[in-house]
Structure formats: structure tokens, C-alpha cells
Design a protein around this motif. Structure first.
Motif, short mmCIF file in Angstrom:
data_model
loop_
_atom_site.label_atom_id
_atom_site.label_comp_id
_atom_site.label_asym_id
_atom_site.label_seq_id
_atom_site.Cartn_x
_atom_site.Cartn_y
_atom_site.Cartn_z
N GLU A 62 0.85 -1.19 0.00
CA GLU A 62 0.00 0.00 0.00
C GLU A 62 0.89 1.24 0.00
O GLU A 62 1.81 1.35 0.80
CB GLU A 62 -0.92 0.02 1.22
CG GLU A 62 -1.97 1.10 1.15
CD GLU A 62 -3.03 0.98 2.23
OE1 GLU A 62 -3.54 2.04 2.64
OE2 GLU A 62 -3.33 -0.14 2.68
N VAL A 63 0.60 2.15 -0.93
CA VAL A 63 1.37 3.38 -1.07
C VAL A 63 0.42 4.54 -1.37
O VAL A 63 -0.72 4.33 -1.78
CB VAL A 63 2.43 3.30 -2.20
CG1 VAL A 63 3.48 2.24 -1.92
CG2 VAL A 63 1.77 3.05 -3.56
N LYS A 64 0.92 5.74 -1.17
CA LYS A 64 0.19 6.93 -1.58
C LYS A 64 0.85 7.47 -2.83
O LYS A 64 2.05 7.73 -2.84
CB LYS A 64 0.22 7.98 -0.47
CG LYS A 64 -0.59 9.21 -0.78
CD LYS A 64 -0.59 10.15 0.42
CE LYS A 64 -1.54 11.30 0.21
NZ LYS A 64 -1.56 12.18 1.39
N LEU A 65 0.08 7.60 -3.91
CA LEU A 65 0.56 8.14 -5.17
C LEU A 65 0.35 9.64 -5.14
O LEU A 65 -0.78 10.12 -5.02
CB LEU A 65 -0.22 7.52 -6.34
CG LEU A 65 0.06 8.08 -7.73
CD1 LEU A 65 1.46 7.74 -8.18
CD2 LEU A 65 -0.97 7.58 -8.72
N VAL A 66 1.44 10.41 -5.21
CA VAL A 66 1.38 11.87 -5.18
C VAL A 66 1.82 12.40 -6.53
O VAL A 66 2.95 12.15 -6.96
CB VAL A 66 2.27 12.45 -4.05
CG1 VAL A 66 2.18 13.96 -4.04
CG2 VAL A 66 1.86 11.87 -2.70
N LEU A 67 0.91 13.09 -7.20
CA LEU A 67 1.20 13.65 -8.52
C LEU A 67 1.97 14.96 -8.37
O LEU A 67 1.66 15.76 -7.49
CB LEU A 67 -0.11 13.91 -9.28
CG LEU A 67 -1.05 12.71 -9.39
CD1 LEU A 67 -2.37 13.12 -10.00
CD2 LEU A 67 -0.41 11.60 -10.17
N ASP A 68 2.98 15.17 -9.21
CA ASP A 68 3.80 16.38 -9.12
C ASP A 68 2.97 17.64 -9.32
O ASP A 68 3.26 18.68 -8.75
CB ASP A 68 4.95 16.34 -10.12
CG ASP A 68 6.11 15.47 -9.64
OD1 ASP A 68 6.05 14.96 -8.50
OD2 ASP A 68 7.07 15.30 -10.41
N GLU A 69 1.91 17.57 -10.15
CA GLU A 69 1.10 18.76 -10.39
C GLU A 69 0.01 18.95 -9.34
O GLU A 69 -0.80 19.85 -9.43
CB GLU A 69 0.49 18.74 -11.79
CG GLU A 69 -0.64 17.76 -11.96
CD GLU A 69 -0.24 16.52 -12.73
OE1 GLU A 69 -1.12 15.70 -12.99
OE2 GLU A 69 0.94 16.36 -13.07
N GLY A 70 -0.02 18.08 -8.34
CA GLY A 70 -1.01 18.18 -7.28
C GLY A 70 -1.98 17.00 -7.31
O GLY A 70 -2.17 16.39 -8.34
N GLY A 71 -2.54 16.69 -6.19
CA GLY A 71 -3.46 15.57 -6.06
C GLY A 71 -2.73 14.32 -5.62
O GLY A 71 -1.52 14.19 -5.81
N SER A 72 -3.49 13.43 -4.99
CA SER A 72 -2.91 12.17 -4.52
C SER A 72 -4.00 11.11 -4.43
O SER A 72 -5.19 11.43 -4.41
CB SER A 72 -2.22 12.36 -3.17
OG SER A 72 -3.18 12.69 -2.19
N HIS A 73 -3.57 9.86 -4.38
CA HIS A 73 -4.47 8.71 -4.26
C HIS A 73 -3.83 7.69 -3.35
O HIS A 73 -2.65 7.37 -3.52
CB HIS A 73 -4.70 8.03 -5.62
CG HIS A 73 -5.34 8.89 -6.65
ND1 HIS A 73 -6.69 9.08 -6.73
CD2 HIS A 73 -4.79 9.64 -7.65
CE1 HIS A 73 -6.96 9.88 -7.75
NE2 HIS A 73 -5.81 10.24 -8.31
N GLN A 74 -4.59 7.15 -2.41
CA GLN A 74 -4.12 6.00 -1.64
C GLN A 74 -4.34 4.77 -2.51
O GLN A 74 -5.39 4.62 -3.13
CB GLN A 74 -4.91 5.89 -0.33
CG GLN A 74 -4.26 5.05 0.72
CD GLN A 74 -2.92 5.62 1.19
OE1 GLN A 74 -2.74 6.81 1.25
NE2 GLN A 74 -2.00 4.74 1.53
#
Length: 81
Positions: free
Chosen positions: A53-65
Motif C-alpha cells: 500500500e502506497v500513496k501516489l502523489v502527482l507532481d502537479e497536485g493531487g494524490s491517491h491512496q
């Protein structure tokens, strides 16, 4: 007999992302290859060393578990939670 749901349409990308885990203490850089409403495909240096399990963090903003749905040495298939 039930049919499996149609896969969500994927949008091809080539953007920088970060995979965050270990309560925010660990970060691995990656490249977002494609994304849909339900998940993403990410290239990384070593996908075998990452947790399930990871958190995906987009460079332009926003994230998803995310849960790792598919794992290869240089690539992860992520499913959004």
C-alpha cells in the motif's frame, strides 16, 4: 455467469510522481505511464522493494491512496482505494 466489469479507460501520461509510504517517512520517485478512474501504471527503479500500500502523489497536485495490484521489477500497477 456474471461478467467482469469493463476496465476503466486509461489516459497515457509521462509525468513525475512520488510514492509515499512508511507513514510519510519514505518516498520513491517514479513516472506515471497511464491513469484511469480506478488506478495507474507507474515506472519505478525497483518495484519489488515497495510495500503493498502506497500513496501516489502527482507532481502537479493531487494524490491517491493505492494498493499494488501488479508488481514487476521496474513497474507497478496501482488500484485506487
Amino acid at each position: 455467469m456474471t461478467q467482469s466489469p469493463e476496465p476503466a479507460p486509461r489516459r497515457r501520461m509521462l509525468k513525475g510522481v512520488r510514492l509515499v509510504f512508511n507513514n510519510g517517512h519514505s518516498v520513491v520517485n517514479g513516472v506515471l505511464r497511464d491513469i484511469s478512474d480506478t488506478g495507474a501504471r507507474v515506472s519505478v527503479e525497483n518495484g519489488l522493494a515497495l510495500p503493498d500500500e502506497v500513496k501516489l502523489v502527482l507532481d502537479e497536485g493531487g494524490s491517491h491512496q493505492c494498493l499494488v495490484a501488479r508488481r514487476e521489477l521496474k513497474e507497478l500497477g496501482l488500484r485506487f482505494l
